[in-house]
Design a protein around this motif. Structure first.
Motif, PDB file in Angstrom:
ATOM      1  N   ALA A 320     107.030  69.993  21.052  1.00  0.00           N
ATOM      2  CA  ALA A 320     105.846  70.792  21.363  1.00  0.00           C
ATOM      3  C   ALA A 320     105.841  71.970  20.392  1.00  0.00           C
ATOM      4  O   ALA A 320     106.886  72.332  19.851  1.00  0.00           O
ATOM      5  CB  ALA A 320     105.887  71.304  22.807  1.00  0.00           C
ATOM      6  N   ALA A 321     104.658  72.561  20.184  1.00  0.00           N
ATOM      7  CA  ALA A 321     104.552  73.728  19.304  1.00  0.00           C
ATOM      8  C   ALA A 321     104.023  74.906  20.104  1.00  0.00           C
ATOM      9  O   ALA A 321     103.105  74.756  20.923  1.00  0.00           O
ATOM     10  CB  ALA A 321     103.608  73.438  18.138  1.00  0.00           C
ATOM     11  N   ALA A 322     104.627  76.066  19.878  1.00  0.00           N
ATOM     12  CA  ALA A 322     104.130  77.286  20.525  1.00  0.00           C
ATOM     13  C   ALA A 322     103.329  78.086  19.499  1.00  0.00           C
ATOM     14  O   ALA A 322     103.691  78.158  18.328  1.00  0.00           O
ATOM     15  CB  ALA A 322     105.288  78.112  21.070  1.00  0.00           C
ATOM     16  N   PHE A 323     102.236  78.662  19.968  1.00  0.00           N
ATOM     17  CA  PHE A 323     101.335  79.445  19.121  1.00  0.00           C
ATOM     18  C   PHE A 323     101.274  80.865  19.668  1.00  0.00           C
ATOM     19  O   PHE A 323     101.097  81.063  20.873  1.00  0.00           O
ATOM     20  CB  PHE A 323      99.936  78.830  19.143  1.00  0.00           C
ATOM     21  CG  PHE A 323      99.870  77.447  18.535  1.00  0.00           C
ATOM     22  CD1 PHE A 323      99.477  77.268  17.208  1.00  0.00           C
ATOM     23  CD2 PHE A 323     100.209  76.322  19.282  1.00  0.00           C
ATOM     24  CE1 PHE A 323      99.414  75.996  16.640  1.00  0.00           C
ATOM     25  CE2 PHE A 323     100.158  75.037  18.720  1.00  0.00           C
ATOM     26  CZ  PHE A 323      99.762  74.882  17.401  1.00  0.00           C
ATOM     27  N   GLY A 324     101.433  81.845  18.797  1.00  0.00           N
ATOM     28  CA  GLY A 324     101.437  83.237  19.219  1.00  0.00           C
ATOM     29  C   GLY A 324     100.104  83.914  18.957  1.00  0.00           C
ATOM     30  O   GLY A 324      99.246  84.007  19.841  1.00  0.00           O
ATOM     31  N   ARG A 325      99.920  84.369  17.716  1.00  0.00           N
ATOM     32  CA  ARG A 325      98.718  85.150  17.399  1.00  0.00           C
ATOM     33  C   ARG A 325      97.433  84.390  17.677  1.00  0.00           C
ATOM     34  O   ARG A 325      96.436  84.982  18.109  1.00  0.00           O
ATOM     35  CB  ARG A 325      98.805  85.641  15.953  1.00  0.00           C
ATOM     36  CG  ARG A 325      99.910  86.694  15.781  1.00  0.00           C
ATOM     37  CD  ARG A 325     100.310  86.857  14.341  1.00  0.00           C
ATOM     38  NE  ARG A 325     100.921  85.636  13.835  1.00  0.00           N
ATOM     39  CZ  ARG A 325     101.283  85.443  12.573  1.00  0.00           C
ATOM     40  NH1 ARG A 325     101.086  86.416  11.695  1.00  0.00           N
ATOM     41  NH2 ARG A 325     101.824  84.306  12.202  1.00  0.00           N
ATOM     42  N   ALA A 326      97.442  83.073  17.460  1.00  0.00           N
ATOM     43  CA  ALA A 326      96.228  82.296  17.722  1.00  0.00           C
ATOM     44  C   ALA A 326      95.875  82.314  19.214  1.00  0.00           C
ATOM     45  O   ALA A 326      94.692  82.278  19.581  1.00  0.00           O
ATOM     46  CB  ALA A 326      96.396  80.864  17.224  1.00  0.00           C
ATOM     47  N   PHE A 327      96.901  82.389  20.072  1.00  0.00           N
ATOM     48  CA  PHE A 327      96.634  82.454  21.517  1.00  0.00           C
ATOM     49  C   PHE A 327      96.177  83.847  21.948  1.00  0.00           C
ATOM     50  O   PHE A 327      95.460  83.994  22.942  1.00  0.00           O
ATOM     51  CB  PHE A 327      97.861  82.041  22.332  1.00  0.00           C
ATOM     52  CG  PHE A 327      97.674  80.746  23.063  1.00  0.00           C
ATOM     53  CD1 PHE A 327      96.646  80.597  23.994  1.00  0.00           C
ATOM     54  CD2 PHE A 327      98.521  79.679  22.832  1.00  0.00           C
ATOM     55  CE1 PHE A 327      96.463  79.404  24.668  1.00  0.00           C
ATOM     56  CE2 PHE A 327      98.355  78.481  23.498  1.00  0.00           C
ATOM     57  CZ  PHE A 327      97.326  78.332  24.411  1.00  0.00           C
ATOM     58  N   ILE A 328      96.620  84.872  21.219  1.00  0.00           N
ATOM     59  CA  ILE A 328      96.111  86.217  21.523  1.00  0.00           C
ATOM     60  C   ILE A 328      94.589  86.218  21.387  1.00  0.00           C
ATOM     61  O   ILE A 328      93.868  86.715  22.260  1.00  0.00           O
ATOM     62  CB  ILE A 328      96.742  87.269  20.572  1.00  0.00           C
ATOM     63  CG1 ILE A 328      98.219  87.481  20.925  1.00  0.00           C
ATOM     64  CG2 ILE A 328      95.951  88.591  20.611  1.00  0.00           C
ATOM     65  CD1 ILE A 328      98.963  88.461  20.011  1.00  0.00           C
ATOM     66  N   ALA A 329      94.101  85.618  20.302  1.00  0.00           N
ATOM     67  CA  ALA A 329      92.677  85.733  19.967  1.00  0.00           C
ATOM     68  C   ALA A 329      91.819  84.601  20.519  1.00  0.00           C
ATOM     69  O   ALA A 329      90.591  84.696  20.507  1.00  0.00           O
ATOM     70  CB  ALA A 329      92.521  85.800  18.448  1.00  0.00           C
ATOM     71  N   ASN A 330      92.472  83.520  20.995  1.00  0.00           N
ATOM     72  CA  ASN A 330      91.706  82.351  21.455  1.00  0.00           C
ATOM     73  C   ASN A 330      92.227  81.884  22.805  1.00  0.00           C
ATOM     74  O   ASN A 330      93.168  81.095  22.878  1.00  0.00           O
ATOM     75  CB  ASN A 330      91.814  81.218  20.427  1.00  0.00           C
ATOM     76  CG  ASN A 330      91.223  81.611  19.094  1.00  0.00           C
ATOM     77  OD1 ASN A 330      90.031  81.469  18.866  1.00  0.00           O
ATOM     78  ND2 ASN A 330      92.069  82.152  18.221  1.00  0.00           N
ATOM     79  N   PRO A 331      91.611  82.379  23.889  1.00  0.00           N
ATOM     80  CA  PRO A 331      92.106  81.998  25.217  1.00  0.00           C
ATOM     81  C   PRO A 331      92.033  80.489  25.446  1.00  0.00           C
ATOM     82  O   PRO A 331      92.839  79.950  26.199  1.00  0.00           O
ATOM     83  CB  PRO A 331      91.178  82.759  26.178  1.00  0.00           C
ATOM     84  CG  PRO A 331      89.987  83.172  25.365  1.00  0.00           C
ATOM     85  CD  PRO A 331      90.466  83.307  23.965  1.00  0.00           C
TER      86      PRO A 331
END
Ligand code: FNR
Length: 367
Positions: A320-331
Motif C-alpha cells: 500500500a502507499a501512504a500519501f501526505g501532502r496530497a491528502f492535506i489538500a485533497n480530502p
C-alpha cells in the motif's frame, strides 16, 4: 516475491483481522491544532479526519505518549483520560464513514524544548544537537526556536519510557483506534537510540546494532503485549536525513529492524522514504532487501504518485502507499487518483497550527 501485474491501489488489503477497502493510506501528518491546555483532540480535528475517510486507512498525526514526549506546540497526546475521550470522538466519526484509523505513538526525544515541561528534553545521549522546533511565542503564535542540548536518559528511566508506550497502546485501543503505529522514524527518540551518531551509550542500549535497536524492539514487544501483533505497526526511516539526524549505518539498521519486525508478524511495516525531504530516491535493490527481510505487509510513503505506487505494488515491493501532502489538500484523494482528476495544491503556510483555514476547507472534487 509476489508479482501481480493486475494489482491496483483500489483493491482491498487484508491486515490481520482487518481488511482495508483500498491501498491508498493517509500518512501521519502533524497539524498542531489540538486544544490547549491539555493537548486534547477536538471537534475540528474530528471533521478533518472524517473528511478523509475514503482512505483505505488513516494514520493519525504523531500523538505524544507522555508530557515528556511532546516536541511541538498544540500537538495532541494520548496519555490522559481527556485526550482518550477526544480521540474517541475522532475514531467514532471515522468509523461512522466506514473507514479505519491508526494512532501514531510518538516520543520526540531531543526534538523538543524546555518550555513545554520546564525540563530539558531527553535523548540517548547528551551530545551537541542543532535543530529547531516550534513553541508558543509570547504572542501565542507558533515560533521557531533552537532545541537545547538534551539530557541522556538514565538506565533506570528506560522501563518508564517502555511503560509509557504500553499505556499509550492501551489508550489507543480504548479510544477505538484500529491499529497503533510506533513512530521509530524521522530522528525522534527511538531513532536517536538506533543511530550510531546520536547514541553514545556504553550500557546495553548503546554500542552495536542490536544494542542500539534494543529500545525500539522492547517498545514494539510491549505494544504487541498490550494489544496484539495484528494491531501493531511501526514506521521507520532508515535512509536520509530528518530532524538533524542521518544514520551512517541506517541501511544496515533498516534491514536488521525489518527482519526483527517481520518475525513478530505485525500488521505492517511502514517505510518513510527520504526523497520528499531532500534525500536520495530509494534504490530498487534496497527495496528488494527490505522485502526479503520483511515478508509481511509493507506500506511506503514519500513523494508517491499513483503511477509510482502502482508500479511498486505490481513489482511486489510494497502493499500500500501512504500519501501526505496530497491528502492535506485533497480530502477525496482516493477518488481523484482513481479517476485521474486534477489535485488541489497544498498550502504550506497552513500546514502547522491555526484553525480551519488550510485544514478543513480544501474542497472535494465537483464537476
Ligand atoms: C509530515 N510527516 C510526518 N510523519 C510522521 O511519521 N509523523 C508525523 O506526525 C508527520 N507530520 C508531518 C506533517 C507535515 C505537514 C508533513 C508535510 C509531513 C511525513 C509524512 O507522513 C510523509 O512521510 C511525507 O509528507 C512524505 O509524503 P508526501 O507528502 O510526499 O506524500
Amino acid at each position: 516475491m509476489n508479482h501481480d501485474h493486475h494489482l491496483s491501489l483500489f483493491e482491498p488489503l487484508t491486515l490481520g483481522p482487518i481488511t482495508l477497502a483500498n491501498r491508498v493510506v493517509m500518512a501521519p501528518l502533524t497539524r498542531m491544532r489540538a486544544d490547549r491546555p491539555g493537548d486534547v483532540p477536538n471537534a475540528l480535528m474530528a471533521e478533518y479526519y472524517r473528511q478523509r475517510a475514503s482512505a483505505g486507512l488513516i494514520i493519525s498525526e504523531g500523538t505524544q505518549i507522555s508530557p515528556q514526549g511532546k516536541g511541538y506546540m498544540d500537538t495532541p497526546g494520548i496519555h490522559t483520560d481527556e485526550q482518550v475521550a477526544g480521540w474517541r470522538r475522532i475514531t467514532g466519526a471515522v468509523h461512522a464513514e466506514g473507514a479505519l484509523i491508526a494512532a501514531q505513538l510518538w516520543h520526540v526525544g531531543r526534538v523538543s524544548h524546555e518550555s513545554f515541561t520546564g525540563e530539558l528534553p531527553v535523548s540517548a545521549s547528551a551530545g551537541p544537537y542543532r535543530n529547531r522546533t516550534t513553541v508558543r511565542g509570547a504572542d501565542g503564535s507558533p515560533t521557531r526556536v533552537d532545541c537545547p542540548i538534551p539530557r541522556a536518559l538514565r538506565l533506570d528511566e528506560i522501563p518508564g519510557i517502555v511503560g509509557d508506550y504500553r499505556r499509550a497502546a492501551r489508550n489507543a485501543r480504548d479510544a477505538g483506534f484500529d491499529f497503533a503505529e510506533i513512530h521509530a522514524a524521522h530522528g525522534y527518540l527511538l531513532q536517536q537510540f538506533l543511530a550510531a551518531d546520536s547514541n553514545q551509550r556504553t550500557d546495553e542500549y548503546g554500542g552495536n546494532l542490536a544494542n542500539r535497536a534494543r529500545l525500539t524492539l522492547e517498545v514494539l514487544d510491549a505494544v504487541i503485549e498490550a494489544w496484539d501483533a495484528s494491531r501493531v505497526a511501526i514506521r521507520i526511516s532508515p535512509i536520509g536525513a530528518f530532524n538533524g539526524l542521518e544514520d551512517p549505518e541506517g541501511a544496515e539498521m533498516g534491514l536488521y529492524l525489518a527482519e526483527e519486525i517481520g518475525r513478530r508478524r505485525v500488521a505492517f511495516l511502514h517505510l518513510s522514504e527520504p526523497d520528499w525531504a531532500g534525500g536520495p530516491v530509494l534504490d530498487e535493490d534496497y527495496r528488494k532487501q527490505l522485502r526479503a527481510a520483511h515478508p509481511g505487509p509493507i506500506v511506503a510513503a514519500g513523494n508517491y504518485t499513483a503511477e509510482k505506487a502502482t508500479s511498486l505494488l505490481q513489482a511486489g515491493l510494497i502493499d500500500a502507499a501512504a500519501f501526505g501532502r496530497a491528502f492535506i489538500a485533497n480530502p477525496d484523494l482516493p477518488r481523484r487518483l482513481r479517476e485521474s482528476l486534477p489535485l488541489n495544491a497544498p498550502d504550506q503556510a497552513t500546514f502547522y497550527g491555526g484553525g480551519s483555514a488550510g485544514y478543513t476547507d480544501y474542497p472535494a472534487w465537483s464537476a
